[in-house]
Design a protein around this motif. Structure first.
Motif, PDB file in Angstrom:
ATOM      1  N   THR A   8     -51.660  41.773  -1.770  1.00  0.00           N
ATOM      2  CA  THR A   8     -52.856  41.685  -2.605  1.00  0.00           C
ATOM      3  C   THR A   8     -52.961  40.321  -3.269  1.00  0.00           C
ATOM      4  O   THR A   8     -54.044  39.725  -3.343  1.00  0.00           O
ATOM      5  N   ALA A   9     -51.823  39.808  -3.740  1.00  0.00           N
ATOM      6  CA  ALA A   9     -51.820  38.494  -4.389  1.00  0.00           C
ATOM      7  C   ALA A   9     -52.134  37.385  -3.389  1.00  0.00           C
ATOM      8  O   ALA A   9     -52.840  36.425  -3.711  1.00  0.00           O
ATOM      9  N   VAL A  10     -51.616  37.519  -2.166  1.00  0.00           N
ATOM     10  CA  VAL A  10     -51.901  36.517  -1.128  1.00  0.00           C
ATOM     11  C   VAL A  10     -53.392  36.479  -0.836  1.00  0.00           C
ATOM     12  O   VAL A  10     -54.006  35.407  -0.752  1.00  0.00           O
ATOM     13  N   LEU A  11     -53.992  37.653  -0.687  1.00  0.00           N
ATOM     14  CA  LEU A  11     -55.417  37.718  -0.366  1.00  0.00           C
ATOM     15  C   LEU A  11     -56.285  37.323  -1.553  1.00  0.00           C
ATOM     16  O   LEU A  11     -57.411  36.858  -1.374  1.00  0.00           O
ATOM     17  N   ALA A  12     -55.765  37.497  -2.761  1.00  0.00           N
ATOM     18  CA  ALA A  12     -56.506  37.037  -3.937  1.00  0.00           C
ATOM     19  C   ALA A  12     -56.557  35.511  -3.950  1.00  0.00           C
ATOM     20  O   ALA A  12     -57.562  34.912  -4.342  1.00  0.00           O
ATOM     21  N   LEU A  13     -55.469  34.887  -3.507  1.00  0.00           N
ATOM     22  CA  LEU A  13     -55.418  33.426  -3.448  1.00  0.00           C
ATOM     23  C   LEU A  13     -56.179  32.895  -2.244  1.00  0.00           C
ATOM     24  O   LEU A  13     -56.916  31.904  -2.341  1.00  0.00           O
ATOM     25  N   LEU A  14     -56.026  33.560  -1.093  1.00  0.00           N
ATOM     26  CA  LEU A  14     -56.686  33.141   0.151  1.00  0.00           C
ATOM     27  C   LEU A  14     -57.386  34.341   0.788  1.00  0.00           C
ATOM     28  O   LEU A  14     -56.872  34.946   1.731  1.00  0.00           O
ATOM     29  N   PRO A  15     -58.552  34.713   0.296  1.00  0.00           N
ATOM     30  CA  PRO A  15     -59.239  35.894   0.842  1.00  0.00           C
ATOM     31  C   PRO A  15     -59.651  35.731   2.305  1.00  0.00           C
ATOM     32  O   PRO A  15     -59.833  36.719   3.007  1.00  0.00           O
ATOM     33  N   ASN A  16     -59.781  34.482   2.758  1.00  0.00           N
ATOM     34  CA  ASN A  16     -60.148  34.234   4.159  1.00  0.00           C
ATOM     35  C   ASN A  16     -58.922  33.888   4.999  1.00  0.00           C
ATOM     36  O   ASN A  16     -59.002  33.110   5.954  1.00  0.00           O
ATOM     37  N   TYR A  17     -57.798  34.476   4.650  1.00  0.00           N
ATOM     38  CA  TYR A  17     -56.498  34.165   5.255  1.00  0.00           C
ATOM     39  C   TYR A  17     -56.556  34.148   6.784  1.00  0.00           C
ATOM     40  O   TYR A  17     -56.131  33.188   7.426  1.00  0.00           O
TER      41      TYR A  17
ATOM     42  N   ARG B 113     -45.142  32.089  -1.663  1.00  0.00           N
ATOM     43  CA  ARG B 113     -45.289  32.358  -3.094  1.00  0.00           C
ATOM     44  C   ARG B 113     -45.411  33.845  -3.392  1.00  0.00           C
ATOM     45  O   ARG B 113     -44.817  34.353  -4.343  1.00  0.00           O
ATOM     46  N   PHE B 114     -46.193  34.551  -2.573  1.00  0.00           N
ATOM     47  CA  PHE B 114     -46.495  35.949  -2.892  1.00  0.00           C
ATOM     48  C   PHE B 114     -46.249  36.877  -1.707  1.00  0.00           C
ATOM     49  O   PHE B 114     -46.895  37.920  -1.591  1.00  0.00           O
ATOM     50  N   GLY B 115     -45.338  36.490  -0.815  1.00  0.00           N
ATOM     51  CA  GLY B 115     -45.133  37.261   0.404  1.00  0.00           C
ATOM     52  C   GLY B 115     -44.858  38.724   0.173  1.00  0.00           C
ATOM     53  O   GLY B 115     -45.200  39.572   1.003  1.00  0.00           O
ATOM     54  N   PHE B 116     -44.276  39.039  -0.960  1.00  0.00           N
ATOM     55  CA  PHE B 116     -43.960  40.435  -1.268  1.00  0.00           C
ATOM     56  C   PHE B 116     -45.187  41.200  -1.751  1.00  0.00           C
ATOM     57  O   PHE B 116     -45.150  42.412  -1.892  1.00  0.00           O
ATOM     58  N   ASP B 117     -46.274  40.488  -2.005  1.00  0.00           N
ATOM     59  CA  ASP B 117     -47.471  41.112  -2.573  1.00  0.00           C
ATOM     60  C   ASP B 117     -48.699  40.658  -1.785  1.00  0.00           C
ATOM     61  O   ASP B 117     -49.276  39.609  -2.050  1.00  0.00           O
TER      62      ASP B 117
END
Length: 564
Positions: free
Chosen positions: A184-193, A178-182
Motif C-alpha cells: 500500500t505504501a509503495v503504491l501510495a508513493l508510485l500509484p502508476n508503478y 523503502r516500503f517493500g513490506f507494505d
C-alpha cells in the motif's frame, strides 16, 4: 587547472575529504553537504568548463558508493543520505527541467548511475531504508525526478528518451526497497508503478526501433496512466507551455527566424506580442540551436523544432487525463462503468478551466494553419495525434471543442457561413472524428496481429488498457553489478483496479455537432473537392452509427430522421 586536480583527488581518495575528526555530528554533515553541493555546482556548467564538470560528475559517483556514503556522517548515515543526496537530485533535476544543461544526455546517463548507486546503498540498509525518507527535500526531489523522466520522453534525442524510460524502473525499485513490506505504501508513493516498469522494459526491447516507433510505444503506455501525481501533472503543464511557444513559432516561420537573423525586432508581429517573442525565441529556435552542438544549418535546426513540437503534442495528447477533474476520471468516485449518459447538461464547467481544454482548443485552431513550410505538416500531425493518440478520457473535451468551432460557421439566423478556411476545418475534423469512432476496430485488428499478449489489461470498449498489466520489472541501465541493478521479483504491483468505462458515452454534444457538419456540407458547391467532403461526411456517419451502442444519443430516432 588547480580546481580540476582537486576534484580528481576526490575520485582517487574520497576519504581525504570525508575524514572529519573531532567534529560533532551536525558539523560532519554540514562539511559533507558543502563538499557535495560545491561539486554539484560544477556539474551545472558542462559547456564552460567541461573537464571540471565531468570530473565533478565522476567524483559524485564515487561519493555515492555505499562505503563512502557511510562516511558522510557515520553517526546517522541513512538520515544524512536522504538529506544530502536528495539535495543533489533536486538541484540537477531542476537544471534538467529548465533545459539549462548543455550536454543533457550525458547528465541523464550520469543521473541514472547515481540512482543505481543510491539503490545499492538503500538495499544494503534495507531494514532501515525508510528512516528520514519523509523529509520535505526527499519529497521535492522525488517529484522533480518524476518531472525529468516524463519531459525527456519527448526529447528529439532517442538516446535521452531511452535513458529517461529506463530510469522509471530505478524509481520503482527505490520504492520497493523503502516500503517493500507494505505494498500500500509503495503504491501510495508510485500509484502508476506497473506502467513505470513497462516504460523501463520498453527501453530495452526497442533498441533498434526508429524514433517514430519509439514515440508510438511511449504514447501507448502514457495513455494507460490513470493516476495523477504532482510529478506527471507538472511535467504535462511544463510541456504544454513549451509546446504553445513552439507552435506559435512554427506557425509564423520564416518571419521570426528572418527577423532574428537580421537583428530586427519582431515585437510588431500581429500574431505574437513582444513579450511572447523572447519566450518563443528562448524555448524554440535558440534552445534547439544550443542542443545541436556543431550544427549550423538553419534548416536542420528548424526541422528539430518541428520534430520536438510533434513529440510534445503527442505527449500532451496521451497524458492529458492527469489534468482532468477527479469526477471525469475512472475510479470509485469518477465515471461509472459502461454507462450511457442521458443527462442534458453540457460538459462539466470544471473542464472549461482545465488546461487540457485549452490545449485541445489550440490544436484544433492549427487545423487551418496556413504556414507555407509547415502548415500542411502541422495539420496532418494534429489530425493523427488527436485522432489516434489522444487519451480516450479526453474525448468529451475534444468533441465539445470541435462543436464550439463548428458553431461559429453559422450566423445568428442559422445560415451557413461558407469559406475556404471553414471548409478546410470541417474536412480535417471529419478525419479526426472518424479516427476516434474507428479506434475500437483498429485496436481489435492490432490485437489479433500481436497475439493474445497484446490484450493484457482492461477489457475497455475503446481498447484502453488498465494499468494492471504487470511487466517483467527489470531495472535497466545500471552500470553496477550489485543488487541495485537487479530486477525485483514478481509480476508487478496490483494496486486498486480502475473501473473499465466507455469515454464516448460521456460525449453529449454529438448529435448537434454531426448535424451541423452535414448542414455545412450540404451548402458546399458542386466542385470535385466539395463532393469528396460530402463522401467523407457519409463515411463519418457510417462510422458513428457502427458505434451507436457506445454512444449516448438524446433523441436517436429524431436524430436519424434529421440526418436523412
Amino acid at each position: 587547472e588547480l580546481l580540476l586536480w582537486i576534484v580528481r583527488l576526490i575520485i582517487v581518495d574520497p576519504y581525504l575529504m570525508l575524514h572529519n575528526p573531532n567534529k560533532l555530528d551536525h558539523e560532519t554533515q554540514m562539511s559533507t553537504f558543502e563538499l557535495i553541493n560545491g561539486l554539484v555546482s560544477l556539474v551545472h556548467d558542462t559547456s564552460m568548463m567541461p573537464d571540471v564538470a565531468h570530473a565533478a560528475m565522476e567524483s559524485l559517483l564515487v561519493l555515492h558508493e555505499t562505503r563512502n556514503i557511510e562516511l558522510w556522517n557515520p553517526e546517522a548515515s541513512i538520515n544524512t543520505f536522504w538529506s544530502i543526496s536528495s539535495q543533489v537530485l533536486f538541484s540537477i533535476s531542476q537544471k534538467l527541467v529548465l533545459h539549462q544543461i548543455y550536454e543533457y544526455t550525458s547528465v541523464l546517463r550520469w543521473l541514472r548511475e547515481i540512482l543505481v548507486l543510491r539503490n545499492a546503498f538503500l538495499f544494503h540498509h534495507k531494514d532501515n531504508a525508510y528512516l528520514g525518507s519523509n523529509i520535505p527535500m526527499a519529497k521535492h526531489a522525488h517529484t522533480k525526478l518524476e518531472i525529468v523522466f516524463f519531459i525527456y520522453l519527448w526529447s528529439i534525442d532517442p538516446e535521452a528518451v531511452k535513458i529517461a524510460m529506463s530510469c522509471f524502473a530505478l524509481f520503482a525499485y527505490e520504492a520497493d526497497i523503502r516500503f517493500g513490506f507494505d505494498e500500500t505504501a509503495v503504491l501510495a508513493l508510485l500509484p502508476n508503478y506497473n506502467i513505470y516498469m513497462e516504460l523501463s522494459a520498453a527501453s530495452t526491447t526497442l533498441v533498434t526501433t526508429g524514433r517514430n516507433a519509439l514515440q508510438k510505444k511511449i504514447l501507448l503506455l502514457l495513455r494507460r496512466i490513470e493516476y495523477a501525481t504532482p510529478g506527471n501533472k507538472q511535467a504535462w503543464y511544463d510541456t504544454f507551455v513549451s509546446q504553445q511557444h513552439l507552435a506559435k513559432f512554427l506557425a509564423i516561420y520564416p518571419k521570426r527566424v528572418d527577423d532574428l537573423n537580421s537583428g530586427g525586432s519582431t515585437a510588431s508581429s500581429t500574431s505574437v506580442s513582444g513579450s511572447e517573442t523572447s519566450i518563443i525565441t528562448g524555448s524554440g529556435y535558440s534552445k534547439i540551436s544550443k542542443r545541436r552542438a556543431g550544427v549550423h544549418s538553419s534548416e536542420h535546426e528548424i526541422e528539430d523544432v518541428f520534430n520536438e513540437w510533434a513529440n510534445m503534442t503527442g505527449f500532451l495528447c496521451a497524458l492529458g487525463s492527469v489534468w482532468l477533474p477527479i469526477k471525469n476520471r475512472p475510479g470509485q468516485h469518477g465515471i461509472p462503468a459502461d454507462t450511457r449518459r442521458t443527462s442534458m447538461e453540457p460538459v462539466s464547467s470544471d473542464l472549461h478551466y482545465c488546461p487540457v481544454t485549452q490545449f485541445i482548443g489550440d490544436c484544433l485552431k492549427y487545423l487551418v494553419c496556413q504556414n507555407e513550410k509547415f502548415g500542411i505538416q502541422i495539420q496532418r500531425h494534429i489530425q493523427d495525434l488527436l485522432g489516434h493518440e489522444l487519451n480516450p478520457l479526453c474525448y468529451p473535451i475534444l468533441f465539445d471543442q470541435i462543436k464550439i468551432q463548428v458553431d461559429k460557421f453559422f450566423d445568428a439566423n442559422g445560415q451557413v457561413i461558407c469559406s475556404e478556411q471553414n471548409t478546410q476545418f470541417i474536412d480535417n475534423v471529419i478525419v479526426i472524428m472518424r479516427s476516434v469512432f474507428e479506434m475500437k476496430a483498429q485496436q481489435a485488428a492490432q490485437n489479433s496481429l500481436e497475439g493474445p499478449t497484446a490484450t493484457t489489461g482492461s477489457s475497455n470498449t475503446l481498447g484502453v488498457s488498465g494499468n494492471n498489466a504487470g511487466s517483467s520489472p527489470s531495472v535497466v541501465g545500471g552500470s553496477s553489478n550489485d543488487s541495485s541493478s537487479n530486477s525485483t521479483n514478481g509480476s508487478g504491483r496490483g494496486g486498486p483496479q480502475q473501473t473499465s468505462e466507455n469515454p464516448l458515452a460521456n460525449v453529449i454534444s454529438l448529435e448537434q455537432l454531426v448535424l451541423n457538419i452535414v448542414r455545412y456540407a450540404r451548402h458546399l458547391d458542386t466542385s470535385v473537392g466539395a463532393v469528396a467532403i460530402r463522401i467523407r461526411v457519409c463515411q463519418l456517419v457510417e462510422s458513428m452509427m457502427k458505434r451507436r451502442d457506445d454512444l449516448s444519443f438524446r433523441q436517436e430516432i429524431k436524430f436519424r430522421n434529421k440526418l436523412v
